[in-house]
Design a protein around this motif. Structure first.
Motif, PDB file in Angstrom:
ATOM      1  N   ARG A 159       3.293   4.493 -13.859  1.00 19.44           N
ATOM      2  CA  ARG A 159       4.456   4.270 -14.720  1.00 19.44           C
ATOM      3  C   ARG A 159       5.602   3.640 -13.938  1.00 19.44           C
ATOM      4  NH1 ARG A 159       6.893   9.636 -17.032  1.00 19.44           N
ATOM      5  NH2 ARG A 159       7.355   9.841 -14.814  1.00 19.44           N
ATOM      6  N   GLN A 160       5.847   4.150 -12.730  1.00 17.44           N
ATOM      7  CA  GLN A 160       6.915   3.597 -11.898  1.00 17.44           C
ATOM      8  C   GLN A 160       6.508   2.259 -11.291  1.00 17.44           C
ATOM      9  OE1 GLN A 160       9.777   4.929 -11.867  1.00 17.44           O
ATOM     10  NE2 GLN A 160      10.901   4.520  -9.994  1.00 17.44           N
ATOM     11  N   LEU A 161       5.240   2.129 -10.962  1.00 21.35           N
ATOM     12  CA  LEU A 161       4.772   0.901 -10.327  1.00 21.35           C
ATOM     13  C   LEU A 161       4.854  -0.307 -11.257  1.00 21.35           C
ATOM     14  CD1 LEU A 161       1.715   2.300  -8.343  1.00 21.35           C
ATOM     15  CD2 LEU A 161       3.803   1.317  -7.366  1.00 21.35           C
ATOM     16  N   ARG A 162       4.808  -0.069 -12.547  1.00 25.94           N
ATOM     17  CA  ARG A 162       4.952  -1.187 -13.479  1.00 25.94           C
ATOM     18  C   ARG A 162       6.299  -1.881 -13.296  1.00 25.94           C
ATOM     19  NH1 ARG A 162       2.042   2.151 -17.268  1.00 25.94           N
ATOM     20  NH2 ARG A 162       3.989   3.015 -18.076  1.00 25.94           N
ATOM     21  N   ASN A 163       7.296  -1.119 -12.863  1.00 30.25           N
ATOM     22  CA  ASN A 163       8.619  -1.708 -12.612  1.00 30.25           C
ATOM     23  C   ASN A 163       8.681  -2.433 -11.268  1.00 30.25           C
ATOM     24  OD1 ASN A 163       9.647  -0.516 -15.016  1.00 30.25           O
ATOM     25  ND2 ASN A 163       9.998   1.408 -13.936  1.00 30.25           N
ATOM     26  N   TYR A 164       7.897  -1.974 -10.303  1.00 30.10           N
ATOM     27  CA  TYR A 164       7.970  -2.508  -8.950  1.00 30.10           C
ATOM     28  C   TYR A 164       7.043  -3.692  -8.699  1.00 30.10           C
ATOM     29  CZ  TYR A 164      10.710   1.585  -7.493  1.00 30.10           C
ATOM     30  OH  TYR A 164      11.686   2.545  -7.362  1.00 30.10           O
ATOM     31  N   ARG A 165       5.856  -3.691  -9.319  1.00 34.35           N
ATOM     32  CA  ARG A 165       4.842  -4.696  -8.985  1.00 34.35           C
ATOM     33  C   ARG A 165       5.314  -6.135  -9.159  1.00 34.35           C
ATOM     34  NH1 ARG A 165       0.291  -0.909 -11.664  1.00 34.35           N
ATOM     35  NH2 ARG A 165      -0.448   0.132  -9.748  1.00 34.35           N
ATOM     36  N   PRO A 166       6.102  -6.458 -10.185  1.00 34.41           N
ATOM     37  CA  PRO A 166       6.568  -7.847 -10.298  1.00 34.41           C
ATOM     38  C   PRO A 166       7.421  -8.306  -9.110  1.00 34.41           C
ATOM     39  CG  PRO A 166       6.860  -6.698 -12.382  1.00 34.41           C
ATOM     40  CD  PRO A 166       6.502  -5.665 -11.362  1.00 34.41           C
ATOM     41  N   PHE A 167       7.973  -7.338  -8.369  1.00 39.98           N
ATOM     42  CA  PHE A 167       8.850  -7.679  -7.250  1.00 39.98           C
ATOM     43  C   PHE A 167       8.146  -7.614  -5.896  1.00 39.98           C
ATOM     44  CE2 PHE A 167      11.534  -6.058 -10.678  1.00 39.98           C
ATOM     45  CZ  PHE A 167      12.461  -7.077 -10.800  1.00 39.98           C
ATOM     46  N   TYR A 168       6.845  -7.374  -5.869  1.00 40.82           N
ATOM     47  CA  TYR A 168       6.121  -7.294  -4.600  1.00 40.82           C
ATOM     48  C   TYR A 168       6.299  -8.541  -3.733  1.00 40.82           C
ATOM     49  CZ  TYR A 168       3.595  -2.920  -5.612  1.00 40.82           C
ATOM     50  OH  TYR A 168       3.258  -1.609  -5.849  1.00 40.82           O
ATOM     51  N   ASP A 193       0.831  -1.209   0.000  1.00 36.70           N
ATOM     52  CA  ASP A 193       0.000   0.000   0.000  1.00 36.70           C
ATOM     53  C   ASP A 193       0.863   1.256   0.000  1.00 36.70           C
ATOM     54  OD1 ASP A 193      -2.862   0.874   0.119  1.00 36.70           O
ATOM     55  OD2 ASP A 193      -2.121   1.970   1.865  1.00 36.70           O
ATOM     56  N   THR A 194       1.988   1.205   0.715  1.00 39.79           N
ATOM     57  CA  THR A 194       2.909   2.340   0.706  1.00 39.79           C
ATOM     58  C   THR A 194       3.436   2.597  -0.699  1.00 39.79           C
ATOM     59  OG1 THR A 194       3.598   1.888   2.988  1.00 39.79           O
ATOM     60  CG2 THR A 194       5.058   3.244   1.653  1.00 39.79           C
ATOM     61  N   MET A 195       3.825   1.545  -1.382  1.00 38.75           N
ATOM     62  CA  MET A 195       4.324   1.681  -2.756  1.00 38.75           C
ATOM     63  C   MET A 195       3.232   2.233  -3.678  1.00 38.75           C
ATOM     64  SD  MET A 195       7.536   0.373  -2.766  1.00 38.75           S
ATOM     65  CE  MET A 195       7.919  -0.317  -4.359  1.00 38.75           C
ATOM     66  N   GLU A 196       2.038   1.686  -3.570  1.00 38.55           N
ATOM     67  CA  GLU A 196       0.938   2.085  -4.443  1.00 38.55           C
ATOM     68  C   GLU A 196       0.544   3.543  -4.237  1.00 38.55           C
ATOM     69  OE1 GLU A 196      -0.808   0.309  -6.844  1.00 38.55           O
ATOM     70  OE2 GLU A 196       0.687  -1.282  -6.668  1.00 38.55           O
TER      71      GLU A 196
END
Length: 253
Positions: free
Chosen positions: A150-159, A141-144
């Motif tokens: 645009r940035q979250l597309r890079n991070y979501r696979p690593f959740y 939730d903090t990340m979201e």
């Protein structure tokens, strides 16, 4: 109180991080922090501080500023440039208000001066997650809330990995600092800040709320405002010239 120090310059530069300090202090983080803030190392002696190790149950952002000033005195730092990010920006406001002789120049980044509905809703939700021990949901939730899609597309696979790394043995430190966010209010006192000030943030902040950077800048006489269009609380990472803007403002001489 843990801190990291590096840099070849004579002018002290104090950096105060945000609520992430509730999970992990700067201890053992010297290498990544030195790399991230490397552009300041030539012209400044950089100090990145955590809050003190033992936090009282009721601990305000003003209390944090007072303790930070004690730390500066202990180190013989008489007048520093100060960068406060998110909750660090709240602490930096009180530092400049209550201890003006300690602050040469001030940067308030992705922060706020008083409560907003957005902050209350978001941080109370994080507090509930922390009380439940739900670190995975809290991190996600903090990340979201912090970054753009645009940035979250890079991070979501690593959740799945991110949400398992760095879980604290206790959420007490985070809960104390998060509660301090919910009581911060320096709005009526911002006019007392006399040092040159840069306020920098995004116009779509989903943690602090919209319009908070503009509000701070409007209350501080000697202030400049840099506002990134379509960026939010993660502007410090997503705006490529974020640190460059700060460096230009702080440059000694």
């Amino acid at each position: 109180m843990d801190y990291v120090a590096f840099g070849k310059g004579q002018q002290p530069l104090l950096i105060l991080p945000g609520l992430s300090d509730g999970f992990k202090t700067v201890k053992h983080q010297a290498l990544p922090l030195t790399f991230y803030y490397r552009r300041f190392a030539k012209d400044f002696r950089v100090y990145i501080f955590s809050r003190k190790n033992e936090l009282p149950a009721s601990y305000s952002t003003r209390d944090m500023a007072s303790d930070q000033n004690v730390a500066l005195e202990k180190l013989g730092i008489e007048k520093a440039c100060v960068i406060g990010v998110s909750q660090g920006g709240m602490i930096a406001q009180h530092l400049a208000i209550d201890f003006p002789s300690s602050v040469a120049k001030l940067v308030i980044a992705v922060s706020l001066a008083r409560q907003t509905e957005t902050l209350q809703r978001v941080v109370k939700r994080w507090i509930d997650m922390a009380k439940a021990g739900d670190y995975r949901s809290l991190v996600i939730d903090t990340m979201e809330k912090t970054f753009t899609n645009r940035q979250l597309r890079n991070y979501r696979p690593f959740y799945p990995i991110i949400s398992r790394v760095g879980k604290p043995t206790s959420f007490a430190r985070f809960l104390i600092q998060a509660s301090a966010c919910l009581t911060h209010d320096a709005y009526q006192e911002l006019g007392a800040i006399q040092c040159p000030t840069l306020v920098i943030g995004g116009d779509s902040d989903r943690v602090a709320g919209k319009g908070t950077s503009q509000e701070i800048a409007s209350k501080i006489k000697h202030s400049q405002l840099v506002l990134y269009k379509d960026l939010g609380h993660g502007a410090y990472e997503e705006a490529r010239d974020f640190n460059q803007q700060i460096q230009t403002f702080l440059y000694p001489g």
